[in-house]
Design a protein around this motif. Structure first.
Motif, PDB file in Angstrom:
ATOM      1  N   VAL A  52      47.138  37.784  41.966  1.00 53.72           N
ATOM      2  CA  VAL A  52      46.271  37.745  43.061  1.00 53.72           C
ATOM      3  C   VAL A  52      45.456  36.548  43.021  1.00 53.72           C
ATOM      4  CG1 VAL A  52      44.270  38.794  43.829  1.00 53.72           C
ATOM      5  CG2 VAL A  52      46.048  40.140  43.109  1.00 53.72           C
ATOM      6  N   GLU A  53      44.958  35.998  41.694  1.00 55.44           N
ATOM      7  CA  GLU A  53      44.280  34.512  41.901  1.00 55.44           C
ATOM      8  C   GLU A  53      45.286  33.435  42.311  1.00 55.44           C
ATOM      9  OE1 GLU A  53      41.288  32.392  41.175  1.00 55.44           O
ATOM     10  OE2 GLU A  53      41.218  33.711  39.538  1.00 55.44           O
ATOM     11  N   THR A  54      46.478  33.413  41.839  1.00 53.51           N
ATOM     12  CA  THR A  54      47.364  32.306  42.589  1.00 53.51           C
ATOM     13  C   THR A  54      47.717  32.756  43.897  1.00 53.51           C
ATOM     14  OG1 THR A  54      48.451  32.123  40.321  1.00 53.51           O
ATOM     15  CG2 THR A  54      49.514  31.340  42.357  1.00 53.51           C
ATOM     16  N   ARG A  75      38.647  48.621  38.629  1.00 51.00           N
ATOM     17  CA  ARG A  75      38.155  48.573  37.041  1.00 51.00           C
ATOM     18  C   ARG A  75      36.974  47.334  37.013  1.00 51.00           C
ATOM     19  NH1 ARG A  75      40.434  50.573  32.113  1.00 51.00           N
ATOM     20  NH2 ARG A  75      41.878  51.979  32.586  1.00 51.00           N
ATOM     21  N   ASP A  76      37.756  46.024  37.962  1.00 50.55           N
ATOM     22  CA  ASP A  76      36.787  44.947  37.628  1.00 50.55           C
ATOM     23  C   ASP A  76      36.491  44.228  39.232  1.00 50.55           C
ATOM     24  OD1 ASP A  76      36.553  44.346  34.748  1.00 50.55           O
ATOM     25  OD2 ASP A  76      38.824  44.356  35.100  1.00 50.55           O
ATOM     26  N   PRO A  77      36.108  45.121  40.120  1.00 53.74           N
ATOM     27  CA  PRO A  77      35.722  44.716  41.378  1.00 53.74           C
ATOM     28  C   PRO A  77      35.080  43.234  41.406  1.00 53.74           C
ATOM     29  CG  PRO A  77      34.016  46.445  41.008  1.00 53.74           C
ATOM     30  CD  PRO A  77      35.112  46.248  39.558  1.00 53.74           C
ATOM     31  N   ASP A  78      34.041  43.030  40.881  1.00 52.91           N
ATOM     32  CA  ASP A  78      33.405  41.620  40.863  1.00 52.91           C
ATOM     33  C   ASP A  78      34.430  40.492  40.758  1.00 52.91           C
ATOM     34  OD1 ASP A  78      31.177  43.241  41.563  1.00 52.91           O
ATOM     35  OD2 ASP A  78      30.250  42.777  39.435  1.00 52.91           O
ATOM     36  N   VAL A  79      35.344  40.462  39.714  1.00 52.90           N
ATOM     37  CA  VAL A  79      36.178  39.717  39.503  1.00 52.90           C
ATOM     38  C   VAL A  79      37.185  39.440  40.816  1.00 52.90           C
ATOM     39  CG1 VAL A  79      38.454  39.129  38.239  1.00 52.90           C
ATOM     40  CG2 VAL A  79      36.724  40.284  37.100  1.00 52.90           C
TER      41      VAL A  79
END
Length: 266
Positions: free
Chosen positions: A16-18, A201-205
């Protein structure tokens, strides 16, 4: 519910980051996030939203304007009037997007299901998402799990926490992530659970990713950005996996890179 593993979450997060950093993916996400061209916010009736989600299947991207015109005309009639139309009248309406018999059968079975809910005093908005998806898939003609996921998401609103999974995500995205899925229709549900678990689990990420890559989108406060992540993945799949880009690594998931590594284009 299927939970994601640590390695699955790492791979999904990295992908997702890429994908979010790619200008062509970002452009598509921005064009469809706040008001999706397939499932527009102007349609208010949840029943009509369920219909629109089903009728959007098997419509190619180049036909989106024809589809939007059909849905606009259907919404102007209203769900109750539309279900009272004859088959010939519905055929005339949906002819521009094809598969008329399947779309009529979808409408008829959806009408019966929503009428049954009304008679029973059942509010589908109170169903747990998974239960409603199964109910929808079991009773609406042509509503596989992937169609049911889309119908439930659109009926409840973009930010309800559902990440719908289409066939390309099962056949192309999951292998690129090294995710093994069961055979058959339930693969869509298994992958949905894994993706949703990763983002929630990590919405802020994932919120930070949208900001870091300057995505001009509106993500409501206090919700996991599941809709944003869905669009990033679906457009990465469409732009880079449907017809594999020469920039894409051919050794995924063994290689940690996604684009631009020495394996790309080989």
């Amino acid at each position: 519910m299927t939970h994601s593993t640590t390695i699955q979450r790492k791979r999904i997060t990295r992908l997702v980051e890429t994908a979010a950093s790619l200008p062509d993916v970002r452009a598509e996400v921005e064009a469809n996030h706040d008001d999706n061209r397939w499932w527009p916010t102007r349609i208010a009736d949840p029943r009509m939203r369920m219909l629109a989600a089903g009728w959007s299947t098997r419509v190619s991207y180049r036909m989106v304007e024809s589809y939007a015109d059909v849905i606009g005309k259907a919404d102007a009639l209203g769900f109750d009037v539309l279900t009272a139309c004859t088959d010939n009248e519905v055929t005339d309406l949906v002819r521009p997007i094809g598969l008329t018999r399947s779309r009529i059968d979808y409408l008829r079975s959806l009408g019966r299901l929503t009428e049954q809910w009304a008679k029973e005093g059942t509010d589908p908005a109170r169903f747990p998402a998974g239960a409603l998806i199964r109910e929808f898939a079991d009773h609406v003609h042509g509503a596989s799990y992937k169609v049911a996921q889309c119908a439930v998401l659109y009926s409840r609103g973009y930010h309800c926490g559902i990440i719908p999974v289409d066939s390309g995500m099962v056949t192309k995205l999951a292998p690129a992530l090294g995710i093994e899925l069961p055979h058959g229709a339930f693969a869509h549900e298994r992958l949905r659970h894994i993706l949703e678990d990763t983002v929630t689990r990590d919405p802020d990420v994932f919120r930070a990713m949208a900001d870091r890559h300057a995505h001009q989108v509106t993500i409501p406060d206090n919700v996991a950005p599941t809709w944003w992540a869905h669009l990033v993945l679906i457009y990465f799949k469409r732009l880079y996996l449907n017809k594999p880009s020469t920039r894409l690594c051919t050794k995924r998931p063994v290689c940690a890179e996604i684009t631009g590594c020495p394996h790309a284009g080989r």
